[in-house]
Design a protein around this motif. Sequence first.
Motif, PDB file in Angstrom:
ATOM      1  N   LEU A 188       0.635  -1.407  -0.431  1.00  0.00           N
ATOM      2  CA  LEU A 188       0.169  -0.083  -0.268  1.00  0.00           C
ATOM      3  C   LEU A 188       1.073   1.305  -0.098  1.00  0.00           C
ATOM      4  N   GLN A 189       0.006   2.379  -0.279  1.00  0.00           N
ATOM      5  CA  GLN A 189       0.701   3.843  -0.427  1.00  0.00           C
ATOM      6  C   GLN A 189       1.510   3.684   0.724  1.00  0.00           C
ATOM      7  N   ASP A 190       0.993   3.124   1.861  1.00  0.00           N
ATOM      8  CA  ASP A 190       1.148   4.358   3.381  1.00  0.00           C
ATOM      9  C   ASP A 190       1.563   3.439   4.369  1.00  0.00           C
ATOM     10  N   ARG A 205      10.485   1.693  -0.890  1.00  0.00           N
ATOM     11  CA  ARG A 205       9.464   2.399   0.352  1.00  0.00           C
ATOM     12  C   ARG A 205      10.129   2.068   1.332  1.00  0.00           C
ATOM     13  N   HIS A 243      11.195   4.921   4.369  1.00  0.00           N
ATOM     14  CA  HIS A 243      10.286   5.183   5.299  1.00  0.00           C
ATOM     15  C   HIS A 243      11.045   4.817   6.432  1.00  0.00           C
TER      16      HIS A 243
END
Length: 162
Positions: A94-96, A153, A157
């Motif tokens: 997912l994006q988050d 990602r 992050h």
Amino acid sequence: MKAKYRISEEDYVNTMKLFAKLTPRKIFSYSTFVLVLVALAVFGPLVVKAGAIGGLAGGLIVAVFGRYIVAPILARRHYRKYRAIHEEFTVELLQDGVRFISPNADGKLMWNHVLKWRQNDDYILIYPMPRLYHILPKSVVSDGFNVSLLINRLTQHVGNPV
């Protein structure tokens, strides 16, 4: 993008080896301890030399025996008793965060809740806690999952793998 996968007994044993991989800090600590014992074995009085040599020999035996014999046996035993790990998992990027779905649970792990991550040629381990991790075989790429995007990602992050 979603992908389905199963964790085999061999996968479980191999990810336990990845989990137990020494970090640079542990390597430094162990090396320092070994150097102190070597110095004591070379320069210490006779009783201290004997103790240092015994400590070096015992430590080496325990490290090798534990890593290459005991740990795989325990991992196989844990796998056989851990019934939920035998089921099919689904992973979704997912994006988050990343979402893990099993017949028993459905959870979304947000990037800010990922403590660290680790990888080798075959697996990615994603840690929400210091000793708890999600196993993701890189073979999910054959099911259409973008492993390199996940790695990008995670790096963006969470930081570099440990």
